[in-house]
Structure formats: structure tokens, C-alpha cells
Design a protein around this motif. Sequence first.
Motif, PDB file in Angstrom:
ATOM      1  N   ASN A  72       0.864  -1.172   0.000  1.00 38.04           N
ATOM      2  CA  ASN A  72       0.000   0.000   0.000  1.00 38.04           C
ATOM      3  C   ASN A  72       0.902   1.223   0.000  1.00 38.04           C
ATOM      4  O   ASN A  72       1.608   1.484   0.975  1.00 38.04           O
ATOM      5  N   TYR A  73       0.902   1.928  -1.112  1.00 39.33           N
ATOM      6  CA  TYR A  73       1.673   3.165  -1.217  1.00 39.33           C
ATOM      7  C   TYR A  73       0.889   3.989  -2.228  1.00 39.33           C
ATOM      8  O   TYR A  73       1.145   3.944  -3.416  1.00 39.33           O
ATOM      9  N   GLY A  79      -4.005   0.132  -6.060  1.00 43.28           N
ATOM     10  CA  GLY A  79      -3.903  -1.324  -6.193  1.00 43.28           C
ATOM     11  C   GLY A  79      -2.676  -1.836  -5.471  1.00 43.28           C
ATOM     12  O   GLY A  79      -1.667  -1.133  -5.365  1.00 43.28           O
ATOM     13  N   LYS A  80      -2.765  -3.077  -4.979  1.00 47.94           N
ATOM     14  CA  LYS A  80      -1.636  -3.654  -4.253  1.00 47.94           C
ATOM     15  C   LYS A  80      -0.412  -3.832  -5.152  1.00 47.94           C
ATOM     16  O   LYS A  80       0.711  -3.853  -4.672  1.00 47.94           O
ATOM     17  N   GLU A  81      -0.618  -3.977  -6.446  1.00 48.76           N
ATOM     18  CA  GLU A  81       0.504  -4.189  -7.361  1.00 48.76           C
ATOM     19  C   GLU A  81       1.008  -2.870  -7.934  1.00 48.76           C
ATOM     20  O   GLU A  81       2.039  -2.842  -8.582  1.00 48.76           O
ATOM     21  N   ASP A  82       0.273  -1.795  -7.714  1.00 45.66           N
ATOM     22  CA  ASP A  82       0.659  -0.502  -8.298  1.00 45.66           C
ATOM     23  C   ASP A  82       2.052  -0.025  -7.851  1.00 45.66           C
ATOM     24  O   ASP A  82       2.846   0.388  -8.694  1.00 45.66           O
ATOM     25  N   PRO A  83       2.349  -0.043  -6.535  1.00 47.80           N
ATOM     26  CA  PRO A  83       3.661   0.475  -6.129  1.00 47.80           C
ATOM     27  C   PRO A  83       4.816  -0.267  -6.800  1.00 47.80           C
ATOM     28  O   PRO A  83       5.761   0.364  -7.295  1.00 47.80           O
ATOM     29  N   ALA A  84       4.743  -1.601  -6.860  1.00 45.63           N
ATOM     30  CA  ALA A  84       5.832  -2.348  -7.479  1.00 45.63           C
ATOM     31  C   ALA A  84       5.953  -1.993  -8.959  1.00 45.63           C
ATOM     32  O   ALA A  84       7.051  -1.952  -9.515  1.00 45.63           O
TER      33      ALA A  84
END
Lengths: 314, 214
Positions: A72-73, A79-84
Amino acid sequence: MLIRRPTDIPPSEITPREVYFNRRQWMAGAAGLALATALPRSLEAAPLSSAKSPFSTDEKKTSREDITSYNNYYEFGTGKEDPAAKAGSLKTSPWTVKIDGMVGKPAEFAIEDLIKSSALEERIYRMRCVEGWSMVIPWVGFPLADLVKRVEPLGSAKYVAFETAYRPEEMPGVESIFPVLDWPYVEGLRLDEAMNPLTILAVGLYGETLPNQNGAPIRLVVPWKYGFKGIKSITRISFVDKQPETSWNKQAPSEYGFYANVNPSVDHPRWSQATERRIGEGGLFVKRRPTLMFNGYAEQVASLYTGMDLRKLY
Amino acid sequence: MAGRASVQADKKSLALPQVPKIAIYLVGFIPAIWLFYAGITDQLGADPMRYLEQGLGLWALRFLIATLTITPLRQLFNINLLRYRRALGLIAFYYAALHLVTYLVLDQGLDVSAIVADIVKRPYITIGMATFVILVPLALTSNNASIRRMGGQAWAKLHRLVYLAAIGAALHFLLVVKSWPPEPLVYAAIVAVLLGYRLIRSTMKKTSPRRRLA
């Protein structure tokens, strides 16, 4: 230790936009693993050496893959995959942390100097998210108390306020047409919480510098509080005499308090906090485990809250 | 929803290739099969249970929305997909049922007291459960025999509950997330447009002369 970061990443090194978007669609189609593992782990991870700590748990660590792909950023998307996928655009070098407010020695530290001058420790901590999941994360960092002592807070300082970088051009989530939070992200601790030996500023993870999605180059870790207290990519630390504003509290005061101590008996108004899912445990058939008071750190921190009604001061 | 007008409208509607209804079911279940397969083979990321649970719920909402687009498509664009609406609605119901089973079994581990507490105390769970309960009679009567037995008007009246279910599903999604992220807002907006269209059309019908009907 040696922190060598390229000051300039050649464009050829950066994952092209198409690849991100392909990857996102792929993930949305629930077929992400093959491609995700093929992506570089981090563009600029550098090894960090650290001492072991008696505060570390011996529980099974969550995998690096999970810790760095489920984040979470919100500055990089909800989305949980957005930061990565998107945090690669954040430039973490050069980086300075400004210390101001009620201190005898206000300062502006270059991140390299701050790391070089601190005694780094590995702290393997449980991390409990307010959403009801948890991880075990091997952070590398130093006690916030060390930094606090260096800047000599005045007697009037009662709280410590933290601020995340605000860079719309590098953070695709902050200028979304749906404002999720009031940027920049801000957090705070009471001075005695900040001085507790469990509270650290983390600069690394799994023996390497922090990946951007985990809050590079420096973030707060307060293991007995919900994860959102662990403010990422800190640019400013201020010593103040009044309880500082905190982002999630501003967003929904009835749901997220200033203290945000992990507490199984005080539910989030919309969901229970009695149990949690440990990421990486059991896959599809994960079994919920009971959430512990102060996330299992009651012995070290319960005395900070003696006489306080933790139902009201959630 | 559809009513009698549909048959007349058929004549002038666009000529669309006739896809057998079974194909709708086969295609409709691909996401579910894929989600289960990916979940079992550990390809759903760090939190596979949550991904499966939310994925199934999201597909239920998508198919529910698809059933609500049939009437405006016909009325506004003369595209008649009415023959597929039952399949779309039933698929939405099956996804909702799978979503519920995932919550009960995989998420809550059939912990009855936790589930009951959730239903009573958590508005988003209460709304989610109520939405599923609404869908049950709609699914049970989604067959020709029921239409004959109930009579077209009573049947159509019952099936207007789908509007309530769509509102419930969109609310359920909005309430489960922190803050106001875009995705649930977009789905809520789509539901609002589809239902708002019907509201406007029915008020116009009531206020305008009868001959302007159909």
C-alpha cells in the motif's frame, strides 16, 4: 557499508511503459507470476550490512517477492501491485531528510550520511496492516531514538511529525482525479513512542537498500501499530508540542486514530480486527490467526499507554 | 425490464450473428475457472484468497451490469441482445454464489460466530448478504416455466429487484475499501447511469402522451 547508487539511470535501464501496462493487464488477468519474476527486483538495490537484534522475531519471514509486490503506497496507485509497477519513477538519490521544529540542532541530512553515521541493525518484525493481513519483514534500520538524541529536542517538544515526499511528476497517484488522501502523506508519534527502542527508521530490507515500493530511501517502522503509521520516503521530521495531523485520521477520523495501536478488541468500524491472514501462509487455503494485542509487542510498549482508554484513543 | 415491446423491436434491430446461448455460459465461466486454477497453482500473487474472493465478486458485478445494459442497448442503439440476458443474469448469480462461498469457506473458515458477527455488525457484509438473498429468487425464476406460471407481468415485477441488487452490489464494493479509490466509484457510476436512464425514461413516459410510447 557501501551505498553506491547511480545518480542517473540510463533510459535503457528503465522498464518501458508498455511492459508495465502489459504486466498490469497480465496481473488483472491473474497470470502475473511468470512475467513478474522476470522483471528486475529493483533497479538500484545495494547490499547493507547490519547487526542482529534481540528484538527480532524468529517467526518465518515473508518472502522477498511478497514483501515487494504487495504494497500500500497510494502515491503510486491504490492497487496492491501498483507500487511495485510504478514506484520506479521516484528518484531517491539525491535525498535529504530535514529535521526542524523544537530541536536544539536542526539539520538536513543527506541520506548517505545518515546511513553511514548510524549503527544499522536487522529487525525482523511482524507487520500488521489495518486491512487484516500481516507479514514478517526483515528490516534493516536504526532506532529513531538515535536520531532524536542527535538533534537534541527541546523540553517543549512532545510529538514528532513526519512527512513523505510530494512529487506529482514522479508519483502518478497523487494527481488522480479521485483524491484518495490529502497529500503529502503525514504521520506522527508521541515523543515517548518515538524514543521506544522498537521504533526504527528503516533503510533496507532483506539485507539490501529499500525498494521504492517499500518506502525508499527511508521509512518509519513502528511494529506495534498498524502499517499505515509506517510513513514511507520521509523528507521531513519535525518536533512539535501539539499532536500532529495524520493522513488517514484526516481522511476518516472515525476509522483511523492517531495512535492506531494494533488491538484485536477494537474493531475497525467496517471490519473486525480480531484475526489476520499471514501473507504467504497457506495460499488459497490461508487460515486466519488471532491478532495479538500491540501486535505481540505488549511487553515492550504496553506501559506507554497505562491509564489510557484505548477504545477511545484508537 | 424488457416487457412486451421487445418482440416488435426485433424487426428493425441490427442483424447480429446468432451466437448459441451455451457459448455465453462457456465464455462467462472462463474467469472463474482461471481464477481457481491460478489460485491453486499459486499464481494469484501474495494474497491469493483475497484476490480470488474479490475477483469473483467483481465478475458478479460485471455480469449484473451486463444484464442492465441489454434494455438501453435495444432502446437507444437498436441492438437486441435480449436472448442472452437470462444467461448473463444467471452467470452473475453463479459468480455471486462463488464469491459468497469463498468468503464463508476460505476467508472465514466456516467460523459461524465470526460470520454472524460480520453480517450483523458490518454494513458492507450485511448489504452483500442482502444482495445475494435478492438474487436467489431471480435466479430460481429465470426459466420459461416460471414466466408461464407467474404470468409475464408478475414475473417482470419480481425481476425489477435486479435494480436493488445492482445498487447493493455497488455499495458493497464501495464500503469494503479504504478511502475512495477509483475502481468502485467507476462501477457505482455505471450502475447509477444504467438505473438513472430507466428512471428518466419512466418519468418521461408518465408525463408524455401515450402515443409517444414504444
